[in-house]
Structure formats: structure tokens, C-alpha cells
Enzyme design. Sequence first.
Site, PDB file in Angstrom:
ATOM      1  CD  GLU A 113      -3.158   0.589   0.212  1.00 55.64           C
ATOM      2  OE1 GLU A 113      -2.596   1.574  -0.290  1.00 55.64           O
ATOM      3  OE2 GLU A 113      -4.376   0.380   0.088  1.00 55.64           O
ATOM      4  CD  GLU A 131     -11.387  -4.609   6.017  1.00 51.92           C
ATOM      5  OE1 GLU A 131     -12.118  -5.086   5.134  1.00 51.92           O
ATOM      6  OE2 GLU A 131     -10.142  -4.677   5.989  1.00 51.92           O
ATOM      7  CG  ASN A 158      -8.766   2.960   1.071  1.00 55.56           C
ATOM      8  OD1 ASN A 158      -7.562   3.187   1.200  1.00 55.56           O
ATOM      9  ND2 ASN A 158      -9.293   1.764   1.278  1.00 55.56           N
ATOM     10  CG  ASP A 211      -7.234  -0.030  -1.616  1.00 54.22           C
ATOM     11  OD1 ASP A 211      -6.796   0.849  -0.853  1.00 54.22           O
ATOM     12  OD2 ASP A 211      -7.087  -1.240  -1.394  1.00 54.22           O
TER      13      ASP A 211
END
Length: 297
Positions: free
Chosen positions: A21, A125, A155, A202
Site C-alpha cells: 500500500e 471493517e 480510503n 482503494d
Amino acid sequence: MTSTPLHQPECILDLRATLGEGPVWIAGEKSLYFVDILEAKIHRFTPSSRDHQTWSAPDRVAFLLPVADGTFLAGMPDGLRRFDPRTGGFSDHTIVEAEKPCNRLNDGCVDPQGHVWFGTMDDGEENPSGSIYRIVHDANGLNITHHDEGYTVSNGPAISPCGKVLYVCDSPEQTIYAFDIKEDGDLANERIFARLDHGYPDGIVTDSEGTVWCGTWGGGRVARFKPDGTELPPIPMPVTNVTKVAFGGDDLKTVFVTTARKGLDAETLEKEPQAGSLFAFRTDVPGVPQQVFRLNG
């Protein structure tokens, strides 16, 4: 990669991260920094030499954002720390959302004024307990202000090239929102910018024309949207979980892409052995130079 066809991804670092990421291009080093959140690792990759360096962090690092003094602001599960790649050390622990122990920090960006925007999320989540924050560094240190809430997995965020629009994803909702950024830094005019019908949004960034580039978790592609929300043809990727892109190289026309292995079953991993690796491709419109977090600004 300057002679390769446009939008043809190739694996440039066969890393196979669990949750790659947060790529950021540091022009002065001609290097890309990114993280593996679940493995608590920070990576630096220099394409010209293929040099790869790794640091272990004291906990999961969700994002790294460059600071004007050569360090990075690191988003950790419970708050913010400073990471110095020259020593590998972490310092200046600032707690965020102490009242929400089930939340963690997730993604962030730096706006043209040198201020940081970041989001939090429910670590499981499931609950819409995440929020969006802004950080300004002043004489008293980090000044953190709350600007929006109700996110299960926040995000992005990303800023338009003009610095006047903030984009934020709520990934489980498959939705990207847009806000106007007021002169005082507050947010106004919340609206739905785009919805994904394949995969989950994302990390997001913008290029120099204002196009929004979005990694798609479970979507196997990089989605792209014009500033008015019109979807452009996506860029297919050879792996399922595409997390975020960063523009780099001398001309900012090389697109680096982080990916993840998390959540993929054995059958999928057999088909996608390079899932979690770092990919890159060329594009025709440059990105926006990476901004740095300004101290006392």
C-alpha cells in the site's frame, strides 16, 4: 521503461507483499517508498539501480508521507509517528482517536499547501466508525482537526491539482465522494463522485489533468475518472487486489502500482503468483509532483 507501450503493466519488484500500500515517489532520491501494512514493513525501491531496502516498523504502517525535513509522517494503528529513513527510527508519537480502540489509521495524502489529510477505519471493517482529518503543523506541533465521519473503510484521500477538491472513498460502499475545500480548510458540498460496479475503490490519486486514478480491491484493474466523474477505460492488471498508484520517474509518467495477497485463496494465488508485488507502466499524462508536509506552516 521509457520505450514500453502505454498502460502495459510489468512486475518490477517480485515482493509478494501481504498488503502492499501507500506508494509515494521521492524525486530527490529517484525512489519509491511504500508499505506492507500487515507485515509492518517499509520498503524503498530505486528503479534505476533496482536497489531495494526494507525497514521493520514497531507496528503496522498504513501510510508514509514525506515531511520537509527529510523524515516521513507515518500512520500507525493508534496515531502518528515520524519515521527517519536515515536511522530507521520512529519518534514523536501522537495518539489519534484514543476513544475508539477498534479503529486504526488507513490512508493519507498531502495537499498543495503542505497540509496532510488522512482517514481512519474500523479495523474489523464492519462499523462506520471512521473519520476524515486534516493536519497542520504550527508552533504548538501537530494541529489535527476533524472534518467528516461515518466511514467503514476510508480510503484515498486525494486532492485535485488545483487544491480545491478532496476525494475520499468508503471502500465497502464502492463509492468515491468529493468535497469542496474552503479557504479555511473546512469541507463543503459533499457529493457522490463515482460508484464502482466491479471491485472496491482503494487508494486514489490525481494526475496533472485532474483525472482520478483508483486502485480496485478485488477488481483487477486501475479505474480512472475524469474530473466530472465520467469513467475512462480502466487499465487491466495481472492481479486481483490492486491497492494504489503513484506517479514517478523524471517525467512523472511512470505509474507505480502496489498490490496485495490478502484474502486470495490458494487457487487464485496459483494463477497470480506475483500478487502483492510492485508493478509499473507508462502513461501519456504526467502526475502531480509529490507534496511534502510543511513544518510550522
